[in-house]
Enzyme design. Structure first.
Site, mmCIF file in Angstrom:
data_model
loop_
_atom_site.group_PDB
_atom_site.id
_atom_site.type_symbol
_atom_site.label_atom_id
_atom_site.label_comp_id
_atom_site.label_asym_id
_atom_site.label_seq_id
_atom_site.Cartn_x
_atom_site.Cartn_y
_atom_site.Cartn_z
ATOM 1 N N ARG A 155 0.926 -1.254 -0.053
ATOM 2 C CA ARG A 155 0.128 0.090 -0.028
ATOM 3 C C ARG A 155 1.050 1.408 -0.028
ATOM 4 N NH1 ARG A 155 -2.894 -3.526 -0.340
ATOM 5 N NH2 ARG A 155 -5.301 -3.635 0.068
ATOM 6 N N CYS A 202 -11.010 -0.542 3.355
ATOM 7 C CA CYS A 202 -10.102 -0.717 4.670
ATOM 8 C C CYS A 202 -9.808 0.696 5.008
ATOM 9 C CB CYS A 202 -9.296 -1.541 4.403
ATOM 10 S SG CYS A 202 -9.672 -3.339 4.257
ATOM 11 N N GLU A 272 -4.838 3.740 6.095
ATOM 12 C CA GLU A 272 -4.756 3.366 4.578
ATOM 13 C C GLU A 272 -5.334 4.502 4.054
ATOM 14 O OE1 GLU A 272 -5.371 -0.442 2.882
ATOM 15 O OE2 GLU A 272 -6.795 0.495 1.496
HETATM 16 N N1 EPU Z 1 -11.260 -10.743 10.160
HETATM 17 C C1 EPU Z 1 -11.997 -10.725 11.344
HETATM 18 N N2 EPU Z 1 -12.826 -9.767 11.680
HETATM 19 C C2 EPU Z 1 -13.185 -9.017 10.765
HETATM 20 C C3 EPU Z 1 -12.668 -8.638 9.633
HETATM 21 C C4 EPU Z 1 -11.792 -9.890 9.280
HETATM 22 O O1 EPU Z 1 -11.481 -11.482 12.257
HETATM 23 O O2 EPU Z 1 -14.177 -8.134 11.025
HETATM 24 C C5 EPU Z 1 -10.346 -11.403 9.753
HETATM 25 C C6 EPU Z 1 -10.679 -12.534 8.549
HETATM 26 O O3 EPU Z 1 -11.526 -13.538 9.305
HETATM 27 C C7 EPU Z 1 -9.493 -13.043 8.027
HETATM 28 C C8 EPU Z 1 -8.431 -11.948 8.348
HETATM 29 O O4 EPU Z 1 -8.975 -10.919 9.326
HETATM 30 O O5 EPU Z 1 -8.683 -14.272 8.917
HETATM 31 C C9 EPU Z 1 -8.055 -10.848 6.976
HETATM 32 O O6 EPU Z 1 -9.545 -10.658 6.707
HETATM 33 P P1 EPU Z 1 -10.012 -10.382 5.028
HETATM 34 O O7 EPU Z 1 -9.962 -11.725 4.411
HETATM 35 O O8 EPU Z 1 -11.071 -9.558 5.037
HETATM 36 O O9 EPU Z 1 -8.563 -9.633 4.646
HETATM 37 P P2 EPU Z 1 -8.317 -8.344 5.100
HETATM 38 O O10 EPU Z 1 -6.571 -8.474 5.172
HETATM 39 O O11 EPU Z 1 -8.800 -7.721 6.117
HETATM 40 C C10 EPU Z 1 -7.338 -7.211 2.545
HETATM 41 C C11 EPU Z 1 -7.391 -5.877 2.054
HETATM 42 C C12 EPU Z 1 -8.774 -5.506 1.492
HETATM 43 C C13 EPU Z 1 -9.204 -6.518 0.352
HETATM 44 C C14 EPU Z 1 -9.063 -7.906 1.132
HETATM 45 C C15 EPU Z 1 -9.514 -9.023 0.088
HETATM 46 C C16 EPU Z 1 -5.984 -4.499 3.420
HETATM 47 C C17 EPU Z 1 -5.853 -3.357 4.425
HETATM 48 N N3 EPU Z 1 -7.132 -4.877 3.122
HETATM 49 O O12 EPU Z 1 -8.181 -7.298 3.673
HETATM 50 O O13 EPU Z 1 -8.787 -4.126 0.641
HETATM 51 O O14 EPU Z 1 -10.228 -6.500 -0.233
HETATM 52 O O15 EPU Z 1 -7.725 -8.049 1.865
HETATM 53 O O16 EPU Z 1 -8.512 -9.076 -0.831
HETATM 54 O O17 EPU Z 1 -4.752 -4.980 2.783
HETATM 55 C C18 EPU Z 1 -8.926 -2.089 0.939
HETATM 56 O O18 EPU Z 1 -7.769 -1.938 0.687
HETATM 57 O O19 EPU Z 1 -9.872 -1.116 1.075
HETATM 58 C C19 EPU Z 1 -9.363 -3.196 1.141
HETATM 59 C C20 EPU Z 1 -10.950 -3.518 1.497
#
Ligand code: EPU
Length: 277
Positions: A155, A202, A272
């Protein structure tokens, strides 16, 4: 060039923020170079999906690239794309042309320029991974910079200040159209589970080796509300504006989340989203 007064609410997916004195929609490269040379200060806006404007009036001019920067030109497996292109349009063009490499960008809203500026992507991939060259404009003119000349990471792409991204060459690879479409659909499924409503996606970057959403969730902050902004119950790294949230509401909620996560886990969350104005 079109210059008009508007507000942060109309320009951003978070749907908040005060008056903006001058939105400058630039229609050509010479016009942009001239403008960057003349303006003592400016902000650049892509799709407004990762930007939040202050409640107080923004007097610094906001530059937005117009249609002249919304182009897609294919040369073999190299795609020359303008910064004003919607990321989704770039993705659909690649799918229909049988070009693979950016499927991971599925579901990310905004423009190519904004995506490049913050190296948008998933947890482990960013758009800069497929960039061969990037077109930048500063007061001296246009420069085409090799990817190796730009520091980039999760990012983050180090674009010099007072410099505007106008386009890029993406180096893709030929692929089977059905396989690309299937890959895109898998990403779409993941994105469909994300919260609806006014948001900036995010709010925080994922700290190294862990997930901001998971930490905020484990800190018990889902549903926490300040004014008309609250932490989504669906995904804790999303702040939702119920309609009338101010930038101050969102900043106060961010401060609360950061303090709580720091107290519980000793981890400093980093935004972010960017705040302008
Ligand atoms: N999780 C929780 N509770 C929540 C949300 C997530 O326990 O309320 C856990 C999930 O169960 C999972 C882990 O956290 O084990 C990661 O969650 P997720 O798969 O949703 O991915 P993320 O790391 O939160 C990233 C990107 C997103 C992108 C998703 C899917 C970042 C900050 N975010 O989210 O990007 O859509 O992967 O590819 O890197 C954005 O940048 O605006 C964005 C939404």
């Amino acid at each position: 060039m079109k210059i008009r007064a508007t507000d942060g609410k109309s320009l951003t997916s978070m749907h908040c923020g005060g008056a903006i004195a001058q939105l400058m929609e630039v229609e050509s490269l010479p016009e942009l170079i001239d403008l960057v040379g003349r303006l003592p200060d400016f902000h650049v806006l892509g799709g407004g999906t990762n930007t939040i404007f202050a409640d107080a009036p923004t007097t610094t001019p906001v530059i937005k690239l117009g249609q002249a920067f919304d182009y897609l030109r294919l040369e073999g497996d190299r795609l020359y794309a303008g910064a004003a292109c919607q990321l989704h349009a770039v993705l659909m063009f690649c799918r229909d042309s049988g070009l693979s490499g950016i499927e991971f960008l599925t579901g990310i809203p905004g423009t190519l320029g904004g995506a490049l500026w913050m190296n948008a992507g998933t947890g482990d991939k960013g758009i800069m991974d497929v960039v061969e060259t990037i077109d930048l404009v500063d007061a001296q003119g246009q420069h085409i910079i090799a990817r190796a000349g730009i520091q980039a990471g999760y990012r983050r792409a180090e674009i010099p200040p007072r410099t505007i991204i106008t386009g890029a060459c993406l180096h893709l690879r030929p692929g089977d159209k059905d396989a690309i479409a299937a890959h895109i659909n898998r990403y779409l499924e993941r994105r469909r589970a994300q919260p609806k409503g006014y948001s900036s996606g995010c709010i925080f970057k994922n700290p190294l080796g862990t997930s901001a959403g998971m930490l905020i969730d484990q800190a018990g902050l889902k549903g926490t509300r300040i004014g008309e902004a609250y932490v989504s119950e669906t995904h804790a790294n999303f702040i939702i504006n119920t309609g009338g949230a101010t930038c101050a509401d969102i900043q106060a909620l961010i401060a609360r989340i950061k303090a709580e996560v720091k107290a519980r886990f000793g981890i400093d969350l980093e935004e972010e989203v960017r705040f302008l104005g």
